[in-house]
Write an enzyme that holds these catalytic residues in place. Sequence first.
Site, PDB file in Angstrom:
ATOM      1  N   LYS A  11      -7.516   6.481   5.901  1.00  0.00           N
ATOM      2  CA  LYS A  11      -8.251   7.238   7.130  1.00  0.00           C
ATOM      3  C   LYS A  11      -7.449   8.305   7.582  1.00  0.00           C
ATOM      4  O   LYS A  11      -6.576   8.335   7.182  1.00  0.00           O
ATOM      5  CB  LYS A  11      -8.376   6.152   8.329  1.00  0.00           C
ATOM      6  CG  LYS A  11      -9.403   5.106   7.923  1.00  0.00           C
ATOM      7  CD  LYS A  11      -9.574   4.248   9.110  1.00  0.00           C
ATOM      8  CE  LYS A  11     -10.676   2.959   9.207  1.00  0.00           C
ATOM      9  NZ  LYS A  11     -10.696   2.335  10.299  1.00  0.00           N
ATOM     10  N   TYR A  51     -20.431   4.062   9.832  1.00  0.00           N
ATOM     11  CA  TYR A  51     -20.018   3.083  10.739  1.00  0.00           C
ATOM     12  C   TYR A  51     -21.317   2.598  11.508  1.00  0.00           C
ATOM     13  O   TYR A  51     -21.447   2.384  12.658  1.00  0.00           O
ATOM     14  CB  TYR A  51     -18.781   3.535  11.726  1.00  0.00           C
ATOM     15  CG  TYR A  51     -17.652   3.373  11.239  1.00  0.00           C
ATOM     16  CD1 TYR A  51     -17.305   2.166  10.991  1.00  0.00           C
ATOM     17  CD2 TYR A  51     -16.826   4.488  11.301  1.00  0.00           C
ATOM     18  CE1 TYR A  51     -15.827   1.839  10.420  1.00  0.00           C
ATOM     19  CE2 TYR A  51     -15.424   4.124  10.756  1.00  0.00           C
ATOM     20  CZ  TYR A  51     -14.897   2.937  10.433  1.00  0.00           C
ATOM     21  OH  TYR A  51     -13.761   2.776   9.964  1.00  0.00           O
ATOM     22  N   ASN A 114      -5.909   2.628  12.441  1.00  0.00           N
ATOM     23  CA  ASN A 114      -5.552   1.488  11.887  1.00  0.00           C
ATOM     24  C   ASN A 114      -5.670   1.635  10.226  1.00  0.00           C
ATOM     25  O   ASN A 114      -5.813   0.730   9.742  1.00  0.00           O
ATOM     26  CB  ASN A 114      -6.570  -0.066  12.126  1.00  0.00           C
ATOM     27  CG  ASN A 114      -8.232   0.189  11.684  1.00  0.00           C
ATOM     28  OD1 ASN A 114      -8.195   1.382  11.452  1.00  0.00           O
ATOM     29  ND2 ASN A 114      -8.944  -0.649  12.016  1.00  0.00           N
ATOM     30  N   HIS A 117      -9.803   1.746   5.784  1.00  0.00           N
ATOM     31  CA  HIS A 117     -11.002   0.947   5.726  1.00  0.00           C
ATOM     32  C   HIS A 117     -11.541   0.073   4.301  1.00  0.00           C
ATOM     33  O   HIS A 117     -11.033   0.798   3.285  1.00  0.00           O
ATOM     34  CB  HIS A 117     -12.239   2.033   5.985  1.00  0.00           C
ATOM     35  CG  HIS A 117     -13.524   1.315   5.699  1.00  0.00           C
ATOM     36  ND1 HIS A 117     -14.159   0.523   6.426  1.00  0.00           N
ATOM     37  CD2 HIS A 117     -14.280   1.080   4.573  1.00  0.00           C
ATOM     38  CE1 HIS A 117     -15.377  -0.026   5.990  1.00  0.00           C
ATOM     39  NE2 HIS A 117     -15.637   0.373   4.904  1.00  0.00           N
ATOM     40  N   GLU A 128     -21.726   1.006   0.864  1.00  0.00           N
ATOM     41  CA  GLU A 128     -20.617   2.068   1.224  1.00  0.00           C
ATOM     42  C   GLU A 128     -20.463   2.901  -0.181  1.00  0.00           C
ATOM     43  O   GLU A 128     -20.170   4.107   0.055  1.00  0.00           O
ATOM     44  CB  GLU A 128     -19.593   1.470   1.658  1.00  0.00           C
ATOM     45  CG  GLU A 128     -19.626   0.970   3.290  1.00  0.00           C
ATOM     46  CD  GLU A 128     -18.620  -0.075   3.622  1.00  0.00           C
ATOM     47  OE1 GLU A 128     -17.617  -0.202   2.857  1.00  0.00           O
ATOM     48  OE2 GLU A 128     -18.784  -0.521   4.803  1.00  0.00           O
TER      49      GLU A 128
HETATM   50  P1  IDP Z   1     -12.645  -3.414  10.258  1.00  0.00           P
HETATM   51  O1  IDP Z   1     -12.454  -1.849   9.902  1.00  0.00           O
HETATM   52  O2  IDP Z   1     -11.563  -4.131  10.061  1.00  0.00           O
HETATM   53  O3  IDP Z   1     -13.994  -3.697   9.273  1.00  0.00           O
HETATM   54  P2  IDP Z   1     -14.646  -3.246  12.238  1.00  0.00           P
HETATM   55  O4  IDP Z   1     -14.756  -4.359  13.401  1.00  0.00           O
HETATM   56  O5  IDP Z   1     -15.655  -3.181  11.140  1.00  0.00           O
HETATM   57  O6  IDP Z   1     -13.290  -3.258  11.437  1.00  0.00           O
HETATM   58  O7  IDP Z   1     -14.530  -1.807  12.860  1.00  0.00           O
HETATM   59  C1  IDP Z   1     -14.719  -0.583  12.306  1.00  0.00           C
HETATM   60  C2  IDP Z   1     -13.552   0.267  13.031  1.00  0.00           C
HETATM   61  O8  IDP Z   1     -13.590   0.746  14.352  1.00  0.00           O
HETATM   62  C3  IDP Z   1     -12.203  -0.398  12.831  1.00  0.00           C
HETATM   63  O9  IDP Z   1     -11.299  -0.259  11.651  1.00  0.00           O
HETATM   64  C4  IDP Z   1     -11.379   0.410  13.977  1.00  0.00           C
HETATM   65  O10 IDP Z   1     -10.698   1.856  13.462  1.00  0.00           O
HETATM   66  C5  IDP Z   1     -12.421   0.642  14.996  1.00  0.00           C
HETATM   67  N1  IDP Z   1     -12.757  -0.180  16.075  1.00  0.00           N
HETATM   68  C6  IDP Z   1     -12.757  -1.686  15.995  1.00  0.00           C
HETATM   69  N2  IDP Z   1     -12.763  -2.252  17.267  1.00  0.00           N
HETATM   70  C7  IDP Z   1     -12.378  -1.317  18.274  1.00  0.00           C
HETATM   71  C8  IDP Z   1     -12.058  -0.972  19.593  1.00  0.00           C
HETATM   72  O11 IDP Z   1     -12.053  -2.166  20.196  1.00  0.00           O
HETATM   73  N3  IDP Z   1     -11.486   0.120  20.043  1.00  0.00           N
HETATM   74  C9  IDP Z   1     -11.416   1.225  19.250  1.00  0.00           C
HETATM   75  N4  IDP Z   1     -11.722   1.294  18.029  1.00  0.00           N
HETATM   76  C10 IDP Z   1     -12.051   0.109  17.477  1.00  0.00           C
HETATM   77 MG    MG Z   2     -15.937  -3.298   9.229  1.00  0.00          MG
END
Ligand code: IDP
Ligand code: MG
Length: 151
Positions: A11, A51, A114, A117, A128
Amino acid sequence: MQRQRTFLMVKPDAVQRGLVGEIICRFEKRGFKMLALKFFTPTRALAEAHYAEHKERPFFGGLCDFLSSGPVCAMVWEGNNVISIARTMMGVTKPELSAPGTIRGDFGIDVGRNVIHGSAVPEDAVREIALWFKPEEVCEWTRTMDKHIYE
Ligand code: IDP
Ligand code: MG
């Protein structure tokens, strides 16, 4: 174990921090095979499509702004059980809860930054890969060391 493909993406936060090589290195060393790689700044529309499952969530707008804010390193990787093994290597969604030794656990703090992805399940991987790559951009190749990685 099943031969699979997954979509992995470094990312924008991790690109800015110079972590592209480190992250690619971990998947190479684990024994996975790269089939495609693209370095570019995604459009907002591509970020929204990627997303789409989160479009009702409060963080959706910020997430799409962030993903389209700068270059990402989008990749396709192949290997046995690569989808779940890559998720294990990544750590959990919140870096603060990710174990040291995982990518998010080693390099992240905030959930909105984070680092990486990775597709969650096989249906997501298919969707994807098709969203980010044309079929001809995915390079099928024979790796001579496969016999030293798989029985
Ligand atoms: P993942 O990337 O571990 O699959 P997902 O739940 O699919 O996680 O969420 C997609 C992305 O959205 C996450 O990687 C993170 O960057 C962002 N995200 C998820 N939950 C939150 C939140 O509560 N606040 C801000 N960003 C979030
Ligand atoms: Mg996800």
